[in-house]
Write a protein that holds these residues in place. Structure first.
Motif, PDB file in Angstrom:
ATOM      1  N   HIS A 123       1.702  -4.837   1.797  1.00 39.87           N
ATOM      2  CA  HIS A 123       0.246  -4.795   1.768  1.00 39.87           C
ATOM      3  C   HIS A 123      -0.166  -3.884   0.619  1.00 39.87           C
ATOM      4  N   LEU A 143      -2.057  -9.022   6.633  1.00 37.31           N
ATOM      5  CA  LEU A 143      -2.017  -7.814   7.461  1.00 37.31           C
ATOM      6  C   LEU A 143      -2.450  -8.133   8.896  1.00 37.31           C
ATOM      7  N   GLN A 161      -4.178 -10.810   1.132  1.00 37.35           N
ATOM      8  CA  GLN A 161      -3.522  -9.562   1.553  1.00 37.35           C
ATOM      9  C   GLN A 161      -4.030  -9.122   2.921  1.00 37.35           C
ATOM     10  N   LEU A 206       5.111  -3.885   5.185  1.00 33.41           N
ATOM     11  CA  LEU A 206       4.454  -4.148   6.466  1.00 33.41           C
ATOM     12  C   LEU A 206       5.355  -3.793   7.650  1.00 33.41           C
ATOM     13  N   TYR A 223      -3.401   1.810   6.815  1.00 34.90           N
ATOM     14  CA  TYR A 223      -1.962   1.466   6.800  1.00 34.90           C
ATOM     15  C   TYR A 223      -1.147   2.565   7.491  1.00 34.90           C
TER      16      TYR A 223
END
Lengths: 495, 172
Positions: free
Chosen positions: A420, B42, B38, A387, A446
């Protein structure tokens, strides 16, 4: 059931219902009873919460989720649960506070220091779900010259399949559904099996043959829902746009726009096209087979950038078992086993977040020469993204102790607060070669979040070996002399 | 991006297991709860700048987890959901830090586990540690599925009772 009372009988009933929830066997009647019981009674809700919390904690405890020191979880002897050092979390706070105090002193390396700490609260990576539990409703009847890519279902002839996704890169595969529906997948295609009467075609072409028993069979696509009324028809989905073309060879189908809900009926010999939001009319005559369904990017609108790692390494190295050209992956069944994970650093400098439209990570697997394939079943691999941006690690000195987010001694476990999950892929037992990887919205989002920085991706094998000396999987590193390095392909929108 | 705020990272790490338990309650199974956790991580990470030392991290994280759970269920609208929206909202309103206080509860659970008869503890180990299904356990122990389901239910109930008793002892 009277509001406000929660007697022994209610408790027994709720216990039974909770057992069904935990075993995944809740039917409509049970669901209704559960909702009614819980809605009308606060004590019932408290009882339910207590049981579900227990279930969650048992799950975490037995999969190592609460271990603070990287050691396997073992049950305390009676009377030893509360040690002199205070409660479990009091100890945890001590560990973390110490780490953070150090980090606070050196602001410049705060991120690095924190991420280096091996002693922290890990939550293990969820082990691959036991496939035997999944309900199957499809048989692979025939496989012709098929080559598969990173799906999560068995791919051999005769295999029984349940819910999951198949990605066929070459060849032709025939599926027989328990409902009687027969379906050919023509590569390249990506198809998700939902149940015996429903599939989701993400891209590619399927040809469907429906007997009376399967009338109502549905093929969903990104832009349409094709419902069959006893017929033979084909559905093609264009990659990228998700546009759908349907052709009816015999019988009747209805095509419904996914956006507007409008419906058009197609009879024998008719076809139509459906874009996102636009439902085409029925046209007579069967055209040349559909449109291009290959994965090549549309160069008129989009552009691909292919990035190789700026650094890569694996942890869990053992003297005389090492490789400089392959990145090893292993999930041992005991604490002492070398648990190997691969770290990939990709420099996204120069990539603009807003332009990232799609992405794909490709890994080229090759035999490592270590371990027995018989001791590792069909294996699931997961890819995680750190992350934090620009996480510092060195490919020459990366180890189990200093690897970011690593949990020592616990197979594929990572500290979930720091990573993640970007996707998973499966490799059949015994298969050691081939291209595998991930793509999709999660990876793309992402990369958008991390555009402009260096990202760290971590590849782990979720599947644990069943006995000692299980197969060590491996894929080519950036140093491999003749196999392709890992690649991150990013499709960029034009300015 | 600025380095992760130490208090934020500490809180996020510390709350992982409690958020997981909360999501299992809302969703009814650990696999979905893992996925939603998850996503929640985030989102929390993205909104790190919103976090201040005065913030109630638990309430903030739970709220975020709740909305992520709703989004997850919306995306899977094909499936029948375990609970309707009203009941989910009730659970969200009633969740408190105290109910999910982890430290004493985990110690109580481990102590209670250690007091189970060996055969019962072994069953829990197979169910949770080895991820074995009820069907598999029934087959391996030569019992009927319904009997195995009942046995696991009773073991969980005795663990639950034991934990609640122990927590009451701690309070008194």
């Amino acid at each position: 059931m009277k509001t406000g009372e929660f007697d022994k009988k209610d408790q027994e009933q709720l216990l039974m219902l909770i057992a069904e929830v935990l075993d995944g066997t809740v039917d409509d009647d049970s669901r209704e009873a559960l909702n009614t019981l819980l809605k009308t009674n606060p004590d019932a809700r408290k009882f339910y919460r207590g049981h579900m919390d227990l279930h969650a904690r048992l799950h975490l405890d037995y999969t190592g989720g609460l271990a603070a020191d990287g050691m396997p979880v073992s049950l305390p002897k009676p009377g030893t649960a509360s040690g002199p050092g205070g409660t479990y979390f009091t100890k945890q706070r001590g560990v973390v506070a110490a780490v953070l105090a150090v980090a606070a002193c050196i602001t410049l390396i705060a991120t690095f220091a924190w991420f280096q700490q091996p002693e922290e609260t890990p939550v293990t990576v969820e082990p691959a779900e036991a496939k035997s539990e999944a309900e199957s409703f499809v048989t692979i009847k025939q496989v012709r010259a098929a080559r598969w890519e990173s799906g999560n279902l068995p791919t051999s002839e005769g295999a029984r399949l349940g819910v999951g996704t198949m990605r066929l890169t070459e060849g032709l595969v025939t599926l027989h559904f328990d409902s009687g529906a027969k379906l050919n997948i023509e590569a390249p295609a990506e198809l998700t099996l939902i149940d015996a009467m429903n599939v989701h075609l993400v891209k590619g072409t399927v040809v469907v043959d429906i007997p009376d028993s399967a009338i109502g069979f549905q093929v969903k696509t990104p832009s349409a829902n094709v419902v069959d009324f006893g017929t033979r028809f084909s559905v093609s989905v264009a990659p990228g746009t998700g546009g759908t073309r349907t052709q009816v060879y015999e019988g009747l189908v209805e095509v419904q726009s996914a956006l507007s809900g409008e419906i058009v009926s197609l009879k024998t010999g008719q076809r139509n096209s459906t874009g996102k939001g636009k439902l085409g009319k029925a046209q007579d005559g069967l055209g040349e087979p559909v449109w291009r369904t290959d994965d090549s990017p549309d160069m008129d609108q989009l552009d691909w950038t292919v990035i190789e790692p700026s650094k890569d390494a694996y942890i869990g190295r053992v003297e005389d078992h090492e490789s400089e050209v392959l990145l090893y992956l292993k999930n041992g069944h005991i604490y002492e086993a070398p648990h190997r994970k691969a770290y990939l650093g990709f420099d996204l400098g120069g990539i603009e977040s807003a332009r990232v439209a799609d992405a794909k990570l490709s890994l080229h697997f090759a035999p490592t020469g270590w371990g027995l394939a018989s001791h590792v079943p069909d294996a699931t691999f997961s890819v995680y993204g750190m992350l934090a941006h620009d996480v510092s690690w060195d490919e020459d000195s990366l180890s189990e102790k200093n690897a970011p987010a690593n949990v020592i001694g616990k197979g594929g476990a990572l500290v979930t607060a720091k990573v993640h999950k970007l996707g998973s892929f499966d490799i059949e037992q015994g298969v050691q070669r081939g291209d595998f990887g991930i793509d999709g919205k999660t990876l793309t989002a992402y990369l958008r979040d991390h555009a402009g920085s260096e990202v760290t991706l971590i590849v782990v094998r979720d599947t644990v070996e069943t006995e000692d000396a299980g197969l060590v999987h491996g894929f080519a590193s950036r140093r491999h002399p003749n196999l392709p390095a890992p690649t991150l392909s990013i499709r960029l929108k034009k300015d | 991006m600025k380095p992760p705020d130490k208090e934020f990272v500490y809180q996020l790490t510390d709350w992982q297991n409690r958020l997981f338990g909360y999501l299992v309650t809302l969703l009814g199974n650990v696999h979905d709860a893992h996925d939603v956790l998850q996503e929640t991580n985030l989102v929390l990470w993205r909104k790190m700048d919103d976090f201040t030392l005065d913030s109630d991290f638990g309430a903030w994280a739970r709220k975020c987890a709740y909305f992520q759970a709703l989004a997850f269920l919306r995306d899977r609208k094909r499936d029948r959901h375990l609970f309707d929206d009203d009941l989910l909202a009730q659970f969200a309103e009633e969740a408190t830090d105290a109910e999910h206080e982890a430290g004493d509860r985990i110690l109580a659970m481990r102590d209670c586990l250690s007091r189970l008869p060996d055969t019962h503890r072994q069953l829990i180990n197979l169910r949770y540690g080895q991820n074995q299904s009820v069907q598999q356990l029934a087959k391996d122990t030569d019992k009927k599925e319904s009997a195995m389901k009942m046995m696991l239910m009773r073991i969980r109930q005795s663990l639950h009772t034991c934990i609640e008793l122990k927590l009451k002892e701690v309070e008194s």
